[in-house]
Design an enzyme around this catalytic site. Structure first.
Site, short mmCIF file in Angstrom:
data_model
loop_
_atom_site.label_atom_id
_atom_site.label_comp_id
_atom_site.label_asym_id
_atom_site.label_seq_id
_atom_site.Cartn_x
_atom_site.Cartn_y
_atom_site.Cartn_z
N LYS A 1 0.80 -1.21 -0.10
CA LYS A 1 0.17 -0.29 -0.03
C LYS A 1 0.82 1.33 -0.01
O LYS A 1 1.47 1.51 1.00
CB LYS A 1 -0.94 0.08 1.15
CG LYS A 1 -1.77 1.13 1.20
CD LYS A 1 -2.85 1.18 2.14
CE LYS A 1 -2.60 1.63 3.65
NZ LYS A 1 -2.70 3.16 3.74
N ASP B 1 -3.11 4.30 -2.10
CA ASP B 1 -4.44 4.84 -1.15
C ASP B 1 -4.17 6.14 -1.12
O ASP B 1 -3.66 7.00 -0.31
CB ASP B 1 -4.01 4.14 0.32
CG ASP B 1 -4.98 4.55 1.25
OD1 ASP B 1 -6.04 5.05 0.88
OD2 ASP B 1 -4.61 4.37 2.47
N LYS C 1 -7.08 8.38 -1.70
CA LYS C 1 -8.43 8.69 -1.05
C LYS C 1 -8.93 9.87 -1.78
O LYS C 1 -8.74 10.92 -1.20
CB LYS C 1 -8.33 9.15 0.47
CG LYS C 1 -7.86 7.75 1.47
CD LYS C 1 -7.92 8.23 2.91
CE LYS C 1 -7.73 6.85 3.64
NZ LYS C 1 -6.31 6.32 3.82
N HIS D 1 -11.04 12.67 -3.56
CA HIS D 1 -12.36 13.27 -3.34
C HIS D 1 -12.40 14.84 -3.76
O HIS D 1 -11.53 15.69 -3.54
CB HIS D 1 -12.40 13.64 -1.65
CG HIS D 1 -13.88 13.98 -1.59
ND1 HIS D 1 -14.27 13.75 0.06
CD2 HIS D 1 -14.88 14.48 -2.10
CE1 HIS D 1 -15.57 14.56 0.14
NE2 HIS D 1 -15.93 14.59 -1.20
N ASP D 2 -13.03 14.80 -5.19
CA ASP D 2 -13.12 16.18 -5.73
C ASP D 2 -14.22 16.16 -6.63
O ASP D 2 -15.15 15.42 -6.62
CB ASP D 2 -11.53 16.38 -6.67
CG ASP D 2 -11.38 17.93 -6.84
OD1 ASP D 2 -12.16 18.65 -7.10
OD2 ASP D 2 -10.13 18.44 -6.45
N PRO E 1 -16.67 15.32 -9.73
CA PRO E 1 -16.49 14.00 -10.53
C PRO E 1 -15.46 14.20 -11.62
O PRO E 1 -14.69 13.42 -12.10
CB PRO E 1 -17.75 13.83 -10.99
CG PRO E 1 -18.61 14.34 -10.02
CD PRO E 1 -17.83 15.79 -9.46
N THR F 1 -11.45 7.16 10.75
CA THR F 1 -11.62 7.07 12.39
C THR F 1 -11.78 8.60 12.90
O THR F 1 -12.23 8.45 14.01
CB THR F 1 -10.38 6.16 12.68
OG1 THR F 1 -9.16 6.60 12.10
CG2 THR F 1 -10.62 4.56 12.30
N ARG G 1 -4.15 -5.08 14.92
CA ARG G 1 -3.17 -4.87 16.22
C ARG G 1 -3.23 -6.29 16.82
O ARG G 1 -4.33 -6.49 17.56
CB ARG G 1 -3.49 -3.65 17.02
CG ARG G 1 -3.20 -2.48 16.66
CD ARG G 1 -1.80 -2.32 16.40
NE ARG G 1 -1.33 -0.91 15.94
CZ ARG G 1 -1.55 -0.42 14.72
NH1 ARG G 1 -1.81 -1.08 13.82
NH2 ARG G 1 -1.07 0.93 14.64
N GLN H 1 -4.32 4.53 16.23
CA GLN H 1 -5.94 3.69 15.60
C GLN H 1 -7.04 4.00 16.53
O GLN H 1 -6.98 3.70 17.57
CB GLN H 1 -5.36 2.39 15.35
CG GLN H 1 -4.56 2.12 14.15
CD GLN H 1 -5.27 2.26 12.87
OE1 GLN H 1 -6.18 2.63 12.88
NE2 GLN H 1 -4.39 2.49 11.71
N ARG I 1 2.30 -0.27 11.22
CA ARG I 1 3.05 -0.39 12.22
C ARG I 1 3.32 -1.70 13.03
O ARG I 1 4.43 -1.67 13.92
CB ARG I 1 2.87 0.87 13.20
CG ARG I 1 3.33 2.18 12.60
CD ARG I 1 2.66 3.33 13.22
NE ARG I 1 1.29 3.27 12.86
CZ ARG I 1 0.45 4.37 13.22
NH1 ARG I 1 0.80 5.20 13.91
NH2 ARG I 1 -0.92 4.16 12.90
#
Ligand code: C5P
Length: 235
Positions: free
Chosen positions: A41, A68, A70, A72-73, A75, A132, A182, A191, A212
């Site tokens: 990743k 990764d 992510k 977002h804008d 279309p 999160t 974890r 996290q 991690r």
């Protein structure tokens, strides 16, 4: 299972989060941990540092690459960006499901176009359900985002292990990708909703994103091997 003898079914469920800003260091991690992980990743940090070269590095090492970013804008912008990313040879790309169906569809179409033009297999779009850090996430919001992901024909969804029940109930066809892994006794760091590898697998996770718990460990190989053993037992 001894060190280095991980079965393919287990390996296919393990994605290595390379959250570093240096491609030399990331490449070293990739080479050492290849026996346990099938997916690398590349997140915003490494992509900001090294861009498409980071993708090429892990494809050359034999990984499926999970980009990764992510997205977002609007279309149109997401679609044009996805067209470029589709030509890089990656296997997964994340897009925020909160961006709505049209934006998610633009990502799916852009990736398909870019990959097809380059003679490659189109990457799967993974809709990010909720971060999160998003304090106002409710079950209703999660349900709406799952339906966006399904309506836009994305192949998968990123969610916390604690949301797997709802995801698998509402959209069992989606590949569920779960960060926050974890093992018992390992620090949660930042996290918010962690789960052990076995809990995540038992609740239906398709792909575990592991950072991690392995990369910050004093013994990378032992840490990866212990997680692989736990995954293998839970499958
Ligand atoms: O915590 P770990 O190093 O295993 O992080 C793996 C991935 O989990 C990160 O690359 C990030 O995408 C995601 N993450 C998350 N929520 C956090 C911190 C990281 O979903 N609070």
């Amino acid at each position: 299972m001894t060190l280095n003898e991980v079965n393919e079914e287990t390996r296919s469920r393990m994605a290595l989060a390379l959250d570093v800003d240096d491609l030399v260091e990331a490449g070293r991690l990739g080479r050492r941990l290849f026996p346990w992980f099938s997916v690398a990743k590349v997140g915003l940090e490494l992509f900001a540092a090294s861009g498409p070269e980071a993708v090429g590095t892990f494809i050359d090492q034999g990984y499926q690459v999970f980009l990764d970013l992510k997205l977002h804008d609007i279309p149109n912008t997401v679609g044009k960006t996805a067209r470029v990313l589709g030509s890089l040879g990656v296997s997964y790309v994340t897009v925020h499901s909160s961006g709505g169906i049209d934006m998610l569809k633009a990502a799916v179409d852009g990736l398909n176009e870019g990959a097809t033009a380059a003679g490659l297999t189109p990457p799967m779009v993974l809709g990010v359900s909720v971060l999160t850090s998003e304090k106002s996430a409710t079950p209703e919001k999660l349900q709406e985002r799952i339906s966006n992901v399904v309506a836009a024909d994305c192949g998968g969804i990123v969610c916390a292990a604690s949301d797997l029940l709802l995801v698998t109930e509402q959209a069992p066809e989606l590949l569920s990708v779960v960060p926050g892994i974890r093992p018992e006794g390992v620090s949660n760091n930042d996290q918010g909703r962690p789960a052990t590898p076995s809990t995540a697998i038992q609740e239906g996770a398709g792909l575990l994103v592991i950072g991690r718990a392995v990369t910050a460990s004093a013994d990378l190989e032992q840490a990866a091997n212990a997680i692989a053993l736990e995954v293998s037992d839970a499958l």
